[in-house]
Design a protein around this motif. Structure first.
Motif, PDB file in Angstrom:
ATOM      1  N   GLN A   1       0.831  -1.204   0.000  1.00  0.00           N
ATOM      2  CA  GLN A   1       0.000   0.000   0.000  1.00  0.00           C
ATOM      3  C   GLN A   1       0.861   1.247   0.000  1.00  0.00           C
ATOM      4  O   GLN A   1       0.539   2.227  -0.660  1.00  0.00           O
ATOM      5  CB  GLN A   1      -0.907   0.013   1.227  1.00  0.00           C
ATOM      6  N   SER A   2       1.976   1.197   0.749  1.00  0.00           N
ATOM      7  CA  SER A   2       2.763   2.425   0.817  1.00  0.00           C
ATOM      8  C   SER A   2       3.372   2.710  -0.548  1.00  0.00           C
ATOM      9  O   SER A   2       3.512   3.864  -0.939  1.00  0.00           O
ATOM     10  CB  SER A   2       3.830   2.334   1.901  1.00  0.00           C
ATOM     11  N   LYS A   3       3.694   1.647  -1.296  1.00  0.00           N
ATOM     12  CA  LYS A   3       4.182   1.897  -2.663  1.00  0.00           C
ATOM     13  C   LYS A   3       3.097   2.599  -3.473  1.00  0.00           C
ATOM     14  O   LYS A   3       3.348   3.565  -4.182  1.00  0.00           O
ATOM     15  CB  LYS A   3       4.518   0.559  -3.328  1.00  0.00           C
ATOM     16  N   THR A   4       1.876   2.051  -3.362  1.00  0.00           N
ATOM     17  CA  THR A   4       0.787   2.627  -4.149  1.00  0.00           C
ATOM     18  C   THR A   4       0.535   4.074  -3.742  1.00  0.00           C
ATOM     19  O   THR A   4       0.411   4.953  -4.590  1.00  0.00           O
ATOM     20  CB  THR A   4      -0.508   1.837  -3.903  1.00  0.00           C
ATOM     21  N   ILE A   5       0.465   4.299  -2.439  1.00  0.00           N
ATOM     22  CA  ILE A   5       0.199   5.671  -1.980  1.00  0.00           C
ATOM     23  C   ILE A   5       1.316   6.582  -2.468  1.00  0.00           C
ATOM     24  O   ILE A   5       1.080   7.704  -2.875  1.00  0.00           O
ATOM     25  CB  ILE A   5       0.096   5.721  -0.446  1.00  0.00           C
ATOM     26  N   ARG A   6       2.540   6.063  -2.439  1.00  0.00           N
ATOM     27  CA  ARG A   6       3.681   6.889  -2.846  1.00  0.00           C
ATOM     28  C   ARG A   6       3.449   7.418  -4.245  1.00  0.00           C
ATOM     29  O   ARG A   6       3.705   8.581  -4.546  1.00  0.00           O
ATOM     30  CB  ARG A   6       4.953   6.059  -2.811  1.00  0.00           C
ATOM     31  N   SER A   7       2.896   6.559  -5.120  1.00  0.00           N
ATOM     32  CA  SER A   7       2.704   7.010  -6.493  1.00  0.00           C
ATOM     33  C   SER A   7       1.567   8.028  -6.576  1.00  0.00           C
ATOM     34  O   SER A   7       1.437   8.718  -7.566  1.00  0.00           O
ATOM     35  CB  SER A   7       2.398   5.820  -7.386  1.00  0.00           C
ATOM     36  N   GLN A   8       0.739   8.083  -5.535  1.00  0.00           N
ATOM     37  CA  GLN A   8      -0.391   9.023  -5.610  1.00  0.00           C
ATOM     38  C   GLN A   8      -0.133  10.320  -4.867  1.00  0.00           C
ATOM     39  O   GLN A   8      -0.978  11.194  -4.840  1.00  0.00           O
ATOM     40  CB  GLN A   8      -1.644   8.383  -5.000  1.00  0.00           C
ATOM     41  N   VAL A   9       1.020  10.428  -4.215  1.00  0.00           N
ATOM     42  CA  VAL A   9       1.248  11.647  -3.435  1.00  0.00           C
ATOM     43  C   VAL A   9       1.492  12.806  -4.381  1.00  0.00           C
ATOM     44  O   VAL A   9       2.430  12.778  -5.167  1.00  0.00           O
ATOM     45  CB  VAL A   9       2.458  11.473  -2.506  1.00  0.00           C
ATOM     46  N   LYS A  10       0.621  13.795  -4.311  1.00  0.00           N
ATOM     47  CA  LYS A  10       0.811  14.998  -5.119  1.00  0.00           C
ATOM     48  C   LYS A  10       0.861  16.164  -4.158  1.00  0.00           C
ATOM     49  O   LYS A  10       0.546  16.025  -2.994  1.00  0.00           O
ATOM     50  CB  LYS A  10      -0.386  15.227  -6.041  1.00  0.00           C
ATOM     51  N   ARG A  11       1.173  17.309  -4.701  1.00  0.00           N
ATOM     52  CA  ARG A  11       1.242  18.505  -3.888  1.00  0.00           C
ATOM     53  C   ARG A  11      -0.059  18.708  -3.117  1.00  0.00           C
ATOM     54  O   ARG A  11      -0.060  19.016  -1.944  1.00  0.00           O
ATOM     55  CB  ARG A  11       1.475  19.688  -4.830  1.00  0.00           C
ATOM     56  N   ASN A  12      -1.196  18.461  -3.825  1.00  0.00           N
ATOM     57  CA  ASN A  12      -2.459  18.816  -3.181  1.00  0.00           C
ATOM     58  C   ASN A  12      -3.027  17.686  -2.343  1.00  0.00           C
ATOM     59  O   ASN A  12      -4.009  17.848  -1.654  1.00  0.00           O
ATOM     60  CB  ASN A  12      -3.478  19.233  -4.233  1.00  0.00           C
ATOM     61  N   THR A  13      -2.412  16.502  -2.411  1.00  0.00           N
ATOM     62  CA  THR A  13      -2.988  15.400  -1.621  1.00  0.00           C
ATOM     63  C   THR A  13      -2.135  15.070  -0.420  1.00  0.00           C
ATOM     64  O   THR A  13      -2.386  14.080   0.250  1.00  0.00           O
ATOM     65  CB  THR A  13      -3.123  14.123  -2.465  1.00  0.00           C
ATOM     66  N   VAL A  14      -1.108  15.874  -0.177  1.00  0.00           N
ATOM     67  CA  VAL A  14      -0.189  15.499   0.906  1.00  0.00           C
ATOM     68  C   VAL A  14      -0.917  15.288   2.218  1.00  0.00           C
ATOM     69  O   VAL A  14      -0.742  14.287   2.896  1.00  0.00           O
ATOM     70  CB  VAL A  14       0.900  16.569   1.099  1.00  0.00           C
ATOM     71  N   ARG A  15      -1.810  16.228   2.565  1.00  0.00           N
ATOM     72  CA  ARG A  15      -2.434  16.131   3.884  1.00  0.00           C
ATOM     73  C   ARG A  15      -3.281  14.877   4.017  1.00  0.00           C
ATOM     74  O   ARG A  15      -3.259  14.200   5.045  1.00  0.00           O
ATOM     75  CB  ARG A  15      -3.285  17.356   4.174  1.00  0.00           C
ATOM     76  N   ASP A  16      -4.063  14.571   2.968  1.00  0.00           N
ATOM     77  CA  ASP A  16      -4.917  13.370   3.060  1.00  0.00           C
ATOM     78  C   ASP A  16      -4.075  12.125   3.191  1.00  0.00           C
ATOM     79  O   ASP A  16      -4.347  11.246   4.007  1.00  0.00           O
ATOM     80  CB  ASP A  16      -5.791  13.228   1.809  1.00  0.00           C
ATOM     81  N   LYS A  17      -3.023  12.052   2.359  1.00  0.00           N
ATOM     82  CA  LYS A  17      -2.196  10.846   2.400  1.00  0.00           C
ATOM     83  C   LYS A  17      -1.487  10.751   3.755  1.00  0.00           C
ATOM     84  O   LYS A  17      -1.292   9.672   4.280  1.00  0.00           O
ATOM     85  CB  LYS A  17      -1.148  10.867   1.283  1.00  0.00           C
ATOM     86  N   LEU A  18      -1.162  11.917   4.300  1.00  0.00           N
ATOM     87  CA  LEU A  18      -0.492  11.922   5.595  1.00  0.00           C
ATOM     88  C   LEU A  18      -1.376  11.241   6.633  1.00  0.00           C
ATOM     89  O   LEU A  18      -0.921  10.436   7.439  1.00  0.00           O
ATOM     90  CB  LEU A  18      -0.216  13.370   5.998  1.00  0.00           C
ATOM     91  N   LYS A  19      -2.687  11.552   6.582  1.00  0.00           N
ATOM     92  CA  LYS A  19      -3.616  10.917   7.523  1.00  0.00           C
ATOM     93  C   LYS A  19      -3.577   9.414   7.349  1.00  0.00           C
ATOM     94  O   LYS A  19      -3.555   8.666   8.323  1.00  0.00           O
ATOM     95  CB  LYS A  19      -5.038  11.418   7.284  1.00  0.00           C
ATOM     96  N   LEU A  20      -3.603   8.980   6.102  1.00  0.00           N
ATOM     97  CA  LEU A  20      -3.589   7.531   5.839  1.00  0.00           C
ATOM     98  C   LEU A  20      -2.350   6.896   6.438  1.00  0.00           C
ATOM     99  O   LEU A  20      -2.403   5.833   7.054  1.00  0.00           O
ATOM    100  CB  LEU A  20      -3.566   7.267   4.334  1.00  0.00           C
ATOM    101  N   VAL A  21      -1.207   7.566   6.246  1.00  0.00           N
ATOM    102  CA  VAL A  21       0.036   6.967   6.713  1.00  0.00           C
ATOM    103  C   VAL A  21       0.075   6.972   8.232  1.00  0.00           C
ATOM    104  O   VAL A  21       0.642   6.071   8.848  1.00  0.00           O
ATOM    105  CB  VAL A  21       1.242   7.704   6.103  1.00  0.00           C
ATOM    106  N   PHE A  22      -0.574   7.968   8.861  1.00  0.00           N
ATOM    107  CA  PHE A  22      -0.644   7.934  10.325  1.00  0.00           C
ATOM    108  C   PHE A  22      -1.395   6.693  10.793  1.00  0.00           C
ATOM    109  O   PHE A  22      -1.082   6.133  11.832  1.00  0.00           O
ATOM    110  CB  PHE A  22      -1.287   9.208  10.892  1.00  0.00           C
ATOM    111  N   ASN A  23      -2.395   6.247   9.994  1.00  0.00           N
ATOM    112  CA  ASN A  23      -3.065   4.997  10.367  1.00  0.00           C
ATOM    113  C   ASN A  23      -2.081   3.837  10.363  1.00  0.00           C
ATOM    114  O   ASN A  23      -2.133   2.965  11.226  1.00  0.00           O
ATOM    115  CB  ASN A  23      -4.199   4.669   9.394  1.00  0.00           C
TER     116      ASN A  23
END
Length: 2020
Positions: free
Chosen positions: A816-838
């Motif tokens: 999942q972290s690989k997948t999320i890594r490919s989706q991290v954009k400037r505008n999605t940082v905060r949302d993805k950050l929440k996911l990674v905190f999970n």
């Protein structure tokens, strides 16, 4: 394989500056070093290499970017070089020179030259040598910067370090830990670990460089809440030799906190049993509360609210069991029979979102019969509120929720709705190492008298689970009891109780005491996934910790043994196992009760828990400082224990029975007990092995300063070592260590990302990608490591299953972290950050190992043979492994350990102070791995051993002697601190800082009366001696402790916080200059106990003093300013660069000042101070008369740092000027961040069209839920640039999803459709076409009132909320899907095309989504009638509109000491002594001309133009109170009698007469008028009191509203703007100013051109054109022309007007929480209300709107029971034995049965048919809007007044069998909800059970719409198997009339006049036998037995004849014979 890039030079650069380059390949970037002050050529000469896992492809890219480097600002890109690697792949080696290109892909002059090497996998590769690859430049400042922290990572330690290597070596990479290298297992020579931290740890504030390591911060906080100082240099784990200290000192668990649990029992359904009288009991812990009893119903409706208050520690609270049980017919005399119970623990509720279950159904089961299945359902709300939690209560108005019971069960997410019964087996085998539990005096007496010698403890084990307890037997007198018993619990699975408590207790005649407690979290020993496993554990040893082991009669730390708080000593260990078996309840031999059972189990073999191994613990004390002076100066020693090993004072209790066993492999317990005290008389054991040395020799402490001692451990450092034997279960600890390390690294990375976001640095997304990359590598690494040794002895089922599930989880996490890594954009940082905190929480959860093995290590400080203070170190943290990842994080490292007081002594202020600080080295490992145990110590020592050990193995040293010592000078640059705790009663402190380093300490000067001291002071510590090798000290200096105190004139200084720092070290041979020196100021977070207590801005440097002495050190500028005496200021290179700022202050006024020392404040003044400069307000001459200032704006100029983050706080102080020139401080406020007050000039050029359009669309969508963008129909010509907003319904347009094209040059059109009526009408037309009937007619205007509007609005609000929730859920689902679809390719729509505005894209999505929502949303529901609506806010208005601080801010003034509250989010209201109103504005000088040149610029007002004047003003305040919900009960009966009290200034309105009896959800519906004068009376208090007949009334809760801020706000909060303008009716305009007047005023204030009204319904304001309708109807129905609608349209869209627009407050209702000062932070209910304000100088407003509660309407329901059929036959006939029934029907309407009515009895029905023709008449009062019947009645005979109840309108009909000599038998019932019940069947045949069972699927009708219904309905009851069965059918007619209609044509009850019903045509058999016996003979006997009777009669005659014949024969014979 590797790719190496050698970056040579960059030439032809422009200008002069610092340059830095960034080289990127495959998403991994390196940074070059920074070249300072280079002109046109930058010679980097630096190599970068990428180890590669797969072949380089010919079309891959290499990218090099060159930047101008800036310490403070973002780096500026000069140019980029990109190259395809095709040529490199072919040739393997290439030299390139080329020009760079800029952002627009055009070439620039600057050129670059590089060399590239590529080594492939073809065998030509030789072993890598570091030197060749990394062409090491001579200076070692070229720190590479990594995106991924550990691509080049820690290699494990090789003990010999090459000498020159440590200082100059490889350019360094931060952080230890494994990465790509080690994962690839290439034959790489391992380099020693200590070259990780050569480069500088760059000062925090220059970390702006792109992906430089940003700061660290604590906890997973939301970036906005973190203090700036999140970063302490210490938390960065710099090194290999030292580990991070933990700064939070005070133990937080075990402190009692306030909790409030509220339970609402709404109703119960489907209760099993016939004709019950149910009561619901709610029980939490010991407390029970009951509802009232409802008679003879299986579905009682209660709606009763209970509140439980607790003050206990969180652990205790969350383990309490909440039990809901239903009891049948309970009364005073009997306890009733239990129907069923439901239980869960409070923790489960607390872990729910919002800490609550809302409207959920609890499923009841019978604890005494688990085979029985479900016993019914109870619908309830449960909420748990801790202090400071705010609960979002869903809106109370309409509880018309679908009764889908199965879908709304009261279960947490993820628990299956069908729970099964299960057995929980807890096996208790044995325990060892128990302490003495009674005094030895008693034992000695016993021994003397009786001669018995026994162990002094009688243990048994108590197991508690889900509210049940089980005990084992008591083992008399045994320190090593063996039980071999199992405790069996029967409970539903999965259980809703999370923890199982196992406690060893000592049985005693008087009272039993706990010896130790252990909690088992069931979630940790089970896995509920699809490949999960049932709870299982062990057999494994669990360790128990508690108070110290010495027995005292009154143990002050007994709580610790009960499991509260952190144990301070090992108590015992217990061998247990747990298993769960799911029961098959259908089998016969099952025990059906849930009683706890105890059984014997067989003994367990020794080896089952693992092989016993010998472990070795070594520790060395390098330093012991900061020892609290209170301890006294007796000699001090330190003792280290592991389990009972090493404990000399009160350790092992020897069992009396212990025989001496063989040494070698004796039993573990014996072995443990034979490791007896190793006092000096114990010789070494036979095999020449060593004894343990568990404590250091006592030493007298030496004074450091007035608070602390230190021990003189100079060159000689004492050591301890202990041997111990434990089962070898290291694998468990290893796995959890690996996960912990992954989690630590992840946390550090995430904190970095948050810090980057928070300080607004560039590229947080890159750092996040790096973090994710690293996470995925570490996860795959875990899988390989954990998979190793599977076959150890003693592996339990849990070990195997846990390993499997951890591997699965980490593998998927990596994916999942690989997948999320490919989706991290400037505008999605905060949302993805929440996911990674999970991920982080998940990792932490997984890393916690439930099965213990080696107990924790305790370090005790002992003075005078008493234990003083301790530290507890988990054994896994210091466990050694040869694999780096598995090693404990503190193993073989120097750790700063802080000792603290045990137990409750450590709470509060005692817990803040350090008892002692140790620098300790610890190593724990297998005895056979012992050779490495010294390898991590700072080098440069010799071992000195005890002379005895001449054995084979080397004896560990008893002390280390350091012969290398370095001398340093420490410079502490103490600049300033901010936001400190207030320690004095004035609300300020007199702070000074004390800096500790090694054994030295110094203090700064004391600054009086401030919370933000700027000391600007340099402290110099000379001749600091540190022991060890120079190189290691450079990388790894000891930490510095800074403590802050408040100086008091009398008594000791008070502690107000502490922080840690690491100095930057410079060795003799290093140059003092950039980039490392001089050091930068950094923020350090200060803590007091566990709460953040401010920040310290400081820098620390440690300079080695060489042979040349101090002269060689960089010079210190002497004191420049003479007035500070000998104090040194912070030198120039370190203090921040300043610029000139101007700060303007708006002084408005002071409010609510409290008395100071009993005297009232009369002439206050405000002093503003920032960075030593300041300004004073004008003096308020008479505070009582006018608390506003006469001069509004003043300013001052001040030099502030360029960097905004370093801005000092601004202090606001209020002083009272008394007579004779005395001043008294009233209160103060520190504005910590001036950021929001920085003025930025408006950007004139950009007119953000896209923004406006989006608002127009999106905003309307929010308010009405029906926004549509449509193409415009009529061509209108406009001047270019005007925007048209159209509000006109245009039904002729076909609806399309159009994009609104908006552009400044074209004519832009936005059309907003305000009219929801349109769509409704269309839909209705559609429906009518289909030929259906439409139920609801358009409501008549005269019918509508304010409440119609209110209920319609609430409906809308609920829909909006639902839509939002759905959208959120949808978004989350999409997120999960994206992650799950392992697609690495980027979705096309994620990239907005170049040049388009992403904003527009969002807008279209949004509007189309809204459309979608409307279309679906309205189709489903019946069409809503068109009612004008208002806004219902389910929170206070302030939170929606930023507290109305749009220009006027409120600053709370504090005074008095700050509380030591753990949760800092609760404001201490007691400390607030008043409020200062005003504002600030700061800007850099000089300011641009154009602002000051604007027309009408008033220079006196500065930036505060166009604000109103603050003269007193009279206002009429009109307060509307609608209702209150969920009030906290105030009376014993669990209810309250609320009434309203309103206070404003001196006036008070007490509405005591109209209190509402016994209601927790009262509807007040009143308005109150008060006249007020601002500013004297501006704080409105609305309170709800409880009326009491005797005694004073109690406050339930109150809410305060600052009216002044509302009045002056730009949002115009005086009177809400209605959605439509009408002159009469329920929606009449209530503001005295019409919309046109308001608009004119607003345009004038905002200097706008307009409004210009044009023909055809147009109005132009500024450059916007709005369209709308222009007609209005007056009361007579005539249409008139008006411009009001147009003006209103503009007002409702005012936020779109450029520059001056802001949202104007709509007509609304706000919901405000009620608070009670006695229960701070906990909501006591909510109140719905709104406030209108009308200035007295304008025309008076009309009368207040009538919002008095709707009176219920009187109705009469007439029910005619015509016939029954197929009623089951209950009785057997006396004579005939036939089945028959004596049928009658009973009915009632209201909640209780007192108004029940019965028909007459149809006797002796043989077919189940009954004929009645009987009429019931039920009058009732009904509230249409709420669909409830209203009853008023006295609650009991003692009640003072009637209580009003609201209950659902349900008609109950029952069929009974009448019995005269026994109770009537209940046969069946049906309950019809008058609002929706199934249509009756046409004939009895068609009437079936399905009408009840499938109620949801059938069409339903409402009697309120149909008025008259006739049909057949089924009667049902439950049979033995709880299934519904049909018990009869009834033909009934329901007729509903209003009271007036009923009066006109009255009817009689039964068959009476008027309108009598004809008598039923009953068969003749229907009669009562003893009433008319002759008839009954005729019908029953003759009817059935006539032939029998006739035959009998014939027979009788015959017999008579024969009898007579026989009787007369002798006579005749005689006569004949005698011839008579």
């Amino acid at each position: 394989m590797a790719l190496v890039v050698y970056l040579r030079t960059v030439t032809e650069l422009r200008g002069k500056g610092d340059r830095i380059a960034k080289v990127t390949f495959r998403g991994l970037s390196f940074f070059s070093r920074v070249l300072e002050n280079c002109e046109d050529e930058a010679r980097f000469e630096q190599a970068f290499r990428w180890p590669i896992g797969s072949q380089v492809d010919g079309d891959e890219m290499l990218e090099i970017q060159v930047f101008n480097y800036s310490k403070v600002f973002t780096n500026r890109l000069i140019g980029t070089f990109r190259m395809v690697l095709q040529k490199v792949v072919e040739e393997g080696h290439l030299e390139v020179s080329d020009t760079l290109i800029d952002d627009n892909n055009t070439a620039i002059r600057t050129s670059i030259s590089i060399e590239i090497k590529y080594q492939t996998m073809d065998g030509s590769v030789k072993v890598w040598s570091d030197g060749e690859f990394l062409d090491i430049p001579d200076d070692c400042d070229g720190t590479f910067q990594f995106e991924t922290d550990s691509l080049l990572s820690g290699r494990s330690q090789s003990s010999g370090t090459s000498p020159g290597r440590s200082i100059h070596g490889i350019p360094t990479f931060r952080k230890t830990g494994k990465g790509v290298f080690s994962a690839m297992k290439l034959g790489k020579t391992r380099v020693s670990k200590d070259d990780h931290k050569k480069g500088d740890d760059a000062a925090i504030l220059d970390a702006e460089d792109l992906d430089r390591k940003a700061m660290r911060l604590g906890g997973g906080l939301d970036p906005d809440t973190i203090s700036l100082a999140s970063v302490t240099a210490v938390t960065t784990n710099v090194s290999n030799k030292r580990s991070k200290p933990d700064i939070k000192m005070e133990p937080s668990s075990g402190r009692p906190v306030d909790y409030q649990i509220s339970v609402t029992v709404i109703e119960a359904r489907q209760l099993i049993g016939l004709n019950m009288d149910p009561v619901v009991c709610v029980e939490i812990g010991e407390e029970k509360k009951y509802t009232s009893m409802k008679e003879s119903t299986n579905c009682p409706y209660y709606n009763e609210y209970f509140v439980f208050d607790f003050h206990v520690p969180p652990d205790v609270m969350f383990d309490k069991i909440l039990k809901i049980s239903v009891i049948h017919s309970k009364n005073l005399l009997r306890s009733g029979t239990l129907v069923g119970t439901f239980k869960l623990d409070v923790g489960t509720v607390y872990s729910q979102p919002e800490h609550q279950f809302h409207h959920k159904w609890a499923m009841l089961s019978d604890p005494d019969d688990i085979t029985a299945g479900c016993k019914g359902y109870v619908k309830c709300d449960i909420a748990v509120v801790g202090k400071g939690d705010n609960i979002k209560t869903p809106h109370k108005a309409n509880e018309t929720d679908e009764d889908d019971i199965e879908g709304n069960l009261l279960l947490p997410e993820g628990v299956p709705s069908e729970r099964q019964w299960a057995r929980f087996y807890v096996k208790i085998y044995r325990a060892e190492g128990l302490p003495k539990m009674n005094t030895s005096i008693m034992a000695n007496m016993k021994k003397a008298f009786i001669g018995e010698n026994r162990d002094l403890v009688d243990p048994y084990v108590l197991v508690q689970f889900a509210g049940q307890k089980g005990k084992t037997s008591v083992q008399k007198s045994s320190y090593e009891p063996i039980w071999n018993e199992q405790v069996i619990f029967t409970e539903m699975f999965p259980p809703l109780c999370r923890r199982l408590k196992v406690q060893i207790r000592d049985s005693d005649k008087v009272n039993d005491v706990a010896i130790g407690t252990h909690f088992i979290d069931l979630r940790k020993i089970a896995n509920d996934g699809d490949k999960g496993f049932l709870p299982t554990m062990g057999p494994a040893w669990v360790n128990m910790y508690g108070s110290t082991r010495n027995y005292t009669l009154m143990d002050e730390h007994q709580d610790l043994n009960e499991g509260l708080g952190e144990g301070v000593s090992f108590r015992a260990r217990l061998l247990i196992s747990i298993a769960v078996e799911i029961l098959d309840t259908s089998s016969t031999e099952i025990m059906s009760s849930t009683e706890v059972q105890i059984e014997q189990v067989s003994n367990m073999s020794e080896s089952a828990t693992g092989k016993m191994e010998e472990f070795f613990l070594f520790g060395s004390f390098l330093e012991a400082t900061m020892i609290d002076r209170k301890i006294g100066d007796k000699p001090i020693s330190f003792e280290v224990t592991i389990g009972n090993y090493g404990n000399q004072i009160d350790g092992v209790s020897k069992p009396a029975s212990a025989k001496k066993k063989k040494e070698g492999g004796g039993e573990s317990e014996e072995e443990e007990t034979e490791l007896i005290h190793n006092s000096s008389d114990e010789e070494a054991e036979d095999d020449g092995d060593l004894t343990s040395v568990p404590s250091t020799p006592p030493m007298k402490p030496v004074i450091t300063d007035r608070n602390y001692f230190h021990l003189p451990y100079f060159e000689k450092k004492p050591c301890i070592y202990i041997k111990s034997w434990w089962q070898d279960q290291r694998r468990r600890l290893y796995n959890s260590n690996i996960m912990d390390k992954i989690a630590d690294k992840l946390e550090e990375g995430l904190n970095d990302v948050q810090e980057i976001i928070k300080t607004e640095k560039a590229y947080p997304e890159r750092r996040l990608r790096g973090v994710l990359e690293e996470l995925s590598t570490s996860c795959s690494r875990f899988v390989t490591l954990a998979n190793k040794d599977q076959n150890l002895s003693g592996r339990t089922k849990l070990d195997k299953e846990r390993l499997k599930s951890c591997m699965r989880e980490l593998e998927s996490m990596g994916q999942q972290s690989k997948t999320i890594r490919s989706q991290v954009k400037r505008n999605t940082v905060r949302d993805k950050l929440k996911l990674v905190f999970n991920f982080l929480h998940r990792l932490r959860f997984l890393a916690d190992e439930p099965q213990h093995s080696i107990p924790d290590v305790f370090i005790w400080m002992i003075s005078n043979n008493k234990r003083i203070a301790y530290a507890r170190i988990p054994s896994k943290d210091i466990l050694y492994s040869i694999v780096d990842e598995e090693m404990g994080k503190d193993c073989g490292k120097v750790k700063a350990v802080f000792l603290r007081l045990p137990g409750k002594k450590g709470f509060g202020s005692a817990g803040w102070t350090v008892q002692a600080k140790l620098e300790m080295y610890l190593w724990l490992g297998m005895n056979k791995q012992r050779k490495d145990f010294l390898s991590g110590l700072p080098s440069g020592f010799e071992e000195s051993k005890a002379m005895k050990g001449t054995g084979i193995q080397a004896v560990p040293p008893i002390s280390l002697v350091y012969n290398m010592k370095q001398v340093f000078q420490l410079r502490a640059h103490m600049y300033q601190a901010r936001s400190l705790f207030a320690a004095d009663s004035s609300g300020l402190s007199d702070p000074f800082a004390r800096v500790f380093f090694s054994t030295h300490s110094q203090v700064t000067e004391v600054l009086s009366e401030t919370l933000c001291p700027t000391w600007d002071q340099l402290l110099v510590f000379d001749n600091v001696e540190l022991y060890g090798e120079a190189g290691e000290l450079r990388d790894d200096p000891p930490i510095i402790v800074i403590e802050l105190y408040d100086q008091d004139t009398v008594g000791k200084a008070e502690f107000i916080g502490r922080t840690f720092a690491k100095p930057l070290t410079k060795m003799v041979d290093e140059h003092y200059g950039p980039p490392r020196f001089p050091p930068q100021l950094e923020y350090y977070q200060i803590y007091r106990g566990n709460c953040a207590a401010g920040d310290l801005l400081a820098a620390f440097e440690l300079l080695q003093i060489g042979p040349a002495g101090r002269a060689a050190l960089p010079p210190i500028d002497g004191p420049t300013d003479s007035d500070r005496g000998p104090l040194l200021p912070v030198p120039l290179g370190i203090r921040p660069v300043l610029s000139r700022y101007r700060i303007e202050v708006l002084f408005w006024g002071l409010r609510d000042l409290k008395r100071i020392n009993l005297a009232q404040v009369d002439r206050p003044r405000v002093d503003i101070e920032c960075a030593g400069k300041g300004v004073q307000s004008a003096l308020i001459q008479n505070y009582k008369k006018n608390p506003n200032f006469s001069t509004l704006v003043k300013w001052f100029e001040v030099d502030l740092p360029e960097n905004e983050l370093l801005h000092p706080p601004l202090n606001i102080r209020v002083v009272d000027c008394r007579a004779f020139g005395r001043y008294t401080l009233v209160g103060s406020h520190a504005v910590t961040s001036l950021r929001k007050f920085i003025y930025s000039p408006p950007d004139k050029t950009a007119n953000n069209w896209a923004h406006t359009a989006r608002l127009a669309n999106g905003y309307m969508a929010l308010t009405n839920g029906t926004s549509h963008s449509r193409p415009h129909s009529r061509p209108i010509s406009h001047p270019s640039g005007d925007i048209v907003v159209n509000m006109d319904p245009e039904p002729n347009i076909k609806k399309m999803d159009t994009v609104v094209k908006i552009d400044a040059t074209t004519d832009a059109v936005v059309k907003v459709d305000l009219n929801d009526g349109e769509k409704e009408k269309e839909k209705k037309k559609k429906k009518k076409k289909k030929g259906e009937e439409v139920d609801e007619e358009e409501p008549d205007e005269s019918m509508l009132d304010w409440w119609s509007k209110y209920f319609a609005s609430i409906e809308t609000m609920m829909e909006t909320l639902r839509a939002q929730e759905a959208a959120l859920a949808e978004a989350e689902e999409r997120e999960d899907l994206e992650i799950a679809a392992e697609s690495a390719e980027i979705k096309a729509d994620d990239f907005p095309m170049k040049g388009t505005k992403p904003k527009e894209k969002n807008k279209d999505k949004k509007s189309s989504k809204d459309k979608k929502k409307n279309h679906d949303g309205t189709e489903k529901r019946p069409p809503k009638p068109k009612v004008d609506e208002l806004m219902v806010y389910n929170k206070e208005l302030e939170s929606e509109f930023g507290s109305f601080e749009d220009w006027l801010h409120t600053f709370n003034l504090y005074r008095g000491k700050a509380g030591d509250d753990i949760d800092h989010n609760v404001v201490d209201d007691d400390r607030i002594v008043g409020r200062f109103k005003g504002s600030l504005c700061m800007y850099k000088l000089p300011l641009s001309e154009e602002i000051t040149r604007e027309a009408g610029f008033d220079p006196n007002m500065g930036m505060f133009q166009s604000i109103p004047h603050n003269d007193p003003i009279n206002v009429l305040i009109r307060i509307y109170i609608i209702r209150a919900t969920d009030l906290h009960p105030a009376d014993i009966n669990g209810k309250a009698d609320p009434y309203i009290v309103i206070r404003l200034g001196k006036s008070e309105i007490r509405d005591k007469e109209s209190y509402i009896s016994k209601q927790l959800n009262p509807v007040f519906g009143k308005s109150f008028d008060i006249e007020a004068t601002f500013p004297m009376e501006s704080m409105l208090t609305v309170a709800v009191y409880d009326w009491d007949l005797v005694g004073t009334d109690d406050l339930i809760g109150e809410t305060k509203i600052d009216l002044e801020n509302r009045y002056y706000s730009k949002h115009r909060a005086t009177c809400g703007i209605a959605s439509n303008y009408s002159v009469h009716g329920y929606n009449a305009w209530r503001d005295p100013q019409k919309p046109t007047q308001i608009l004119v005023k607003l345009c004038k204030e905002g200097k706008l051109d307009g409004p210009h009204y044009g023909p055809g319904g147009k109005v132009k304001v500024g450059n916007r054109i709005f369209l709308g309708s222009t007609e209005i109807e007056d009361e007579s129905g005539l249409k008139k022309q008006t411009e009001e609608h147009l003006a209103l349209t503009v007002l409702r869209h005012w936020e779109e007007i450029p520059r001056v627009g802001c949202k104007l407050i709509p007509e609304h209702v706000e919901t405000r929480p009620l608070l009670n000062p006695d229960k701070p932070g906990i909501e006591q209910g909510r109140i719905e209300m709104w406030v209108d304000m009308f200035p007295m100088d304008v025309p008076a407003p009309g009368p207040a709107i009538d919002i008095s509660p709707r009176k219920p309407k009187r109705y009469e329901l007439r029910v005619i029971i015509w016939n029954t059929d197929e009623v089951i036959l209950e009785d057997d006939d006396y004579f005939t034995g036939e089945k028959s029934s004596d049928i009658f029907v009973r009915g009632w309407l209201k909640g209780q049965q007192e108004d029940k009515q019965d028909t007459d009895v149809h006797y002796h029905s043989l077919t189940g048919e009954g004929n009645f023709n009987w009429r019931f008449v039920f009058p009732f009062d009904y509230l249409m809007a709420e669909e409830k019947i209203v009853i008023s009645k006295k609650e009991s005979m003692f009640s003072w007044d009637e209580t009003e109840y609201k209950i659902p309108a349900r008609l109950t009909l029952q069929v009974w069998d009448a019995d005269h000599f026994s109770a009537d038998d209940f046969l069946g019932a049906i309950e019809l909800d008058l609002n929706k019940f199934p249509r009756g069947a046409k004939t009895a045949k068609q009437c079936s059970l399905g009408m009840v069972l499938k109620e949801h699927e059938l069409p339903t009708i409402s009697i309120f719409k149909q008025k008259r219904v006739k049909g057949w309905w089924p009667f049902v009851a439950r049979d033995e198997n709880d299934e519904f069965e049909l018990t009869g059918k009834v033909e009934a007619e329901l007729h509903l009339l209003t009271a007036e209609e009923a009066e006109k044509n009255p009817v009689g009850l039964g068959r009476n006049e008027p309108e009598p019903l004809e008598k039923p045509n009953r068969p003749d058999t229907s009669l009562m036998w003893f009433m008319n016996p002759l008839k009954s003979i005729r019908y029953f006997i003759w009817h059935n037995y006539r032939w029998l009777i006739l035959k009998a009669l014939a027979l009788l005659l015959l017999l008579l004849l024969v009898g007579l014949f026989l009787y007369s024969i002798p006579g005749y014979l005689v006569k004949k014979l005698l011839g008579a």
